[in-house]
Design an enzyme around this catalytic site. Structure first.
Site, mmCIF file in Angstrom:
data_model
loop_
_atom_site.group_PDB
_atom_site.id
_atom_site.type_symbol
_atom_site.label_atom_id
_atom_site.label_comp_id
_atom_site.label_asym_id
_atom_site.label_seq_id
_atom_site.Cartn_x
_atom_site.Cartn_y
_atom_site.Cartn_z
ATOM 1 N N HIS A 94 0.842 -1.197 0.000
ATOM 2 C CA HIS A 94 0.000 0.000 0.000
ATOM 3 C C HIS A 94 0.877 1.246 0.000
ATOM 4 C CE1 HIS A 94 0.224 1.149 4.350
ATOM 5 N NE2 HIS A 94 0.321 -0.146 4.578
ATOM 6 N N ASP A 96 -0.370 4.390 0.539
ATOM 7 C CA ASP A 96 -0.853 5.466 1.409
ATOM 8 C C ASP A 96 -0.197 5.366 2.785
ATOM 9 O OD1 ASP A 96 -2.382 3.076 1.905
ATOM 10 O OD2 ASP A 96 -3.739 4.272 3.130
ATOM 11 N N ASP A 128 6.222 1.829 6.703
ATOM 12 C CA ASP A 128 4.834 1.381 6.507
ATOM 13 C C ASP A 128 4.196 2.221 5.420
ATOM 14 O OD1 ASP A 128 2.371 0.272 6.737
ATOM 15 O OD2 ASP A 128 1.907 1.096 8.707
ATOM 16 N N GLU A 162 -5.118 1.641 2.661
ATOM 17 C CA GLU A 162 -4.937 0.686 3.767
ATOM 18 C C GLU A 162 -5.145 1.354 5.115
ATOM 19 O OE1 GLU A 162 -2.929 -1.966 6.682
ATOM 20 O OE2 GLU A 162 -2.537 0.136 6.283
ATOM 21 N N GLU A 163 -4.665 2.592 5.236
ATOM 22 C CA GLU A 163 -4.750 3.270 6.541
ATOM 23 C C GLU A 163 -6.160 3.768 6.860
ATOM 24 O OE1 GLU A 163 -2.361 2.873 8.437
ATOM 25 O OE2 GLU A 163 -0.531 2.698 7.234
ATOM 26 N N ASP A 189 4.193 -6.004 5.367
ATOM 27 C CA ASP A 189 3.608 -4.829 5.991
ATOM 28 C C ASP A 189 3.717 -4.998 7.498
ATOM 29 O OD1 ASP A 189 2.430 -2.377 6.080
ATOM 30 O OD2 ASP A 189 0.402 -3.082 5.693
HETATM 31 ZN ZN LIG Z 1 0.864 -0.855 6.496
#
Ligand SMILES: [Zn+2]
Length: 366
Positions: A94, A96, A128, A162-163, A189
Site C-alpha cells: 500500500h 498510502d 509502513d 490501507e490506513e 507490511d
Molecule cells: Zn501498512
C-alpha cells in the site's frame, strides 16, 4: 558466482550506489496521507510517479482501476506471466500512509523528506509501507537482472486506502478472483517484532472487535438526588469486563482459548529468538500465566479494551450517567472457534448476571 550470490550482490549494489535511497526518497516525497482530504487523483500519483517505472522495468503489465466502492481510492493491479507451468506469487503493498504529523518528529526531521541518522532511515512511509514494498520490488529487479527471468509468475495488488481500512479491497479480490489466483501471497507490511530479527509471518492474529454497551435511561441524573437508587452503568460495565479477563489480563472465557498450542508448537516456538523489542519493556506477568512471551504472542489469544466511555471525563458532572460503552477486541490465533466468540461471550455474561449488557459486533476478522 552462483545465481543467488549474484542477485544478492545486485541488491547490495543498489544500496551502495545510492539508487535505493534516491528512489525511496522520491516515494517519501509524494504525500499520500489517505486519512486527509487528498483527492483520489492525488493518491493515484503514487502509482504514476512512484511505482510505474519500476513495474515497467519488471515487465509487469499494469492497470490502474477504479475502486468498486464509490469515491474510494483506485487500485493498481498487474501481472507478469512467464509460464502457466510455474507457480504464481501475489505481491501486495500500500502506498498510502497515516498523516505526516509534522512537528511531532525529532528535531531536524521533516516527515516527507527522507533522512538517514545513525544508519536508520526516517520518513513517513519508510516503515509502513513504501519501504517494504520498494525493497520487494528491488529484490525482484535483482533476480531479473541476474537470470533474465523470475522463474515464477508474478501478480500484484497495490492500494492507497490501507490506513483507512482498505475500502473495496475485499470486493476487488472477489470480483477478480481468477485474475489474482496464486500459490502464495507475500505482503510485507507492519513492523518487525525486533529490529535485529528479520521477521517472516506465515499468518498473523485475526481480530474480532465488539462493543459492549449498558444503557439504562435517557439523560444523566443528579447523584445527590439519585445516587444509590439508580443503577450506575459505569460500575456495571466495569464488573462485566472483569469477568471477561482477570486483573492480570488472563482470558476467563473457556471458549475463547485456542486449542492449537500443542507441545509440538511450543517446542518450535522455543527455537525462535526472544523477539521482544529492546525499546519497550514487556510486562512479564501479564496475560496467560506460565506461557512464554513468544507463546503469548504467536500461540495464544489476547483480550483488549480499545476504548471506554461513560460521561465526559473532560467535563465531569455530579450525575449518574445513563450509559457506558467499551470497545473491545479479541486477537486470535488459528485453533480458535471464531463462530462461537460472540455467543460464548453472551452466555458468559448471562451466566454472571449481566443480561443488561448489549453486545454489538463491529467487524469480522480483520
Ligand atoms: Zn501498512
Amino acid at each position: 558466482m552462483v545465481l543467488l550470490d549474484q542477485a544478492l550482490e545486485n541488491s547490495r549494489e543498489s544500496f551502495a550506489s545510492g539508487d535505493f535511497i534516491a528512489k525511496l526518497s522520491s516515494l517519501v516525497r509524494l504525500v499520500t496521507d489517505s486519512q486527509n482530504a487528498l483527492s483520489n487523483e492525488d493518491l493515484a500519483k503514487y502509482y504514476y510517479e512512484g511505482l510505474l517505472d519500476i513495474l515497467v522495468e519488471l515487465g509487469i503489465r499494469t492497470k490502474i482501476i477504479d475502486n468498486p466502492i464509490k469515491n474510494a481510492p483506485p487500485f493498481l493491479i498487474g501481472e507478469r506471466i512467464e509460464s502457466s507451468e510455474l507457480k504464481t506469487i501475489l505481491l501486495y503493498g500500500h502506498g498510502d500512509t497515516v498523516p505526516l504529523q509534522k512537528g511531532l518528529w525529532h528535531d531536524g526531521i521533516s516527515p516527507n523528506i527522507l533522512k538517514i541518522i545513525d544508519e536508520k532511515i526516517y520518513g513517513r512511509g519508510v516503515a509502513d509501507n513504501k519501504g517494504q514494498h520498494f525493497i520487494n520490488l528491488t529484490a525482484l529487479r535483482s533476480v531479473l537482472k541476474t537470470r533474465k527471468k523470475l522463474g515464477f509468475n508474478l501478480k500484484i495488488i497495490f492500494e492507497m486506502g490501507e490506513e483507512i481500512g482498505s475500502p473495496g479491497l475485499l470486493e476487488l479480490c472477489e470480483i477478480n478472483k481468477d485474475y489474482f489466483k496464486s500459490d502464495v501471497l507475500i505482503a510485507s507490511d507492519g513492523p518487525r517484532v525486533s529490529v535485529d530479527v528479520p521477521t517472516v509471518f506465515l499468518g498473523s492474529r485475526g481480530a474480532i472487535n465488539f462493543e459492549l454497551e449498558v444503557k439504562y435511561r435517557e439523560g444523566a441524573h443528579h447523584s445527590g438526588n439519585w445516587g444509590g437508587v439508580l443503577r450506575d452503568p459505569g460500575v456495571r460495565l466495569s464488573h462485566a469486563l472483569s469477568v471477561i479477563a482477570d486483573k492480570n489480563g488472563k482470558i476467563l472465557i473457556e471458549n475463547w482459548k485456542p486449542t492449537s498450542l500443542t507441545t509440538e508448537v511450543r517446542d518450535r516456538l522455543k527455537s525462535l529468538p526472544a523477539t521482544i523489542s529492546d525499546t519497550l519493556e514487556i510486562d512479564e506477568n501479564w496475560g496467560e500465566p506460565k506461557l512464554s512471551p513468544n507463546e503469548k504472542l504467536f500461540g495464544w489469544n489476547s483480550f483488549s479494551i480499545l476504548a471506554l466511555k461513560s460521561g465526559d471525563i473532560d467535563v465531569p458532572v455530579n450525575a449518574i450517567q445513563p450509559s457506558a460503552k467499551a470497545l473491545c477486541q479479541l486477537r486470535f490465533v488459528v485453533g480458535t472457534d471464531t463462530d462461537k466468540v460472540i455467543s460464548s461471550l453472551r452466555d458468559h455474561l448471562d451466566h454472571y448476571g449481566f443480561e443488561d449488557i448489549k453486545i454489538t459486533m463491529e467487524n469480522k476478522f480483520e
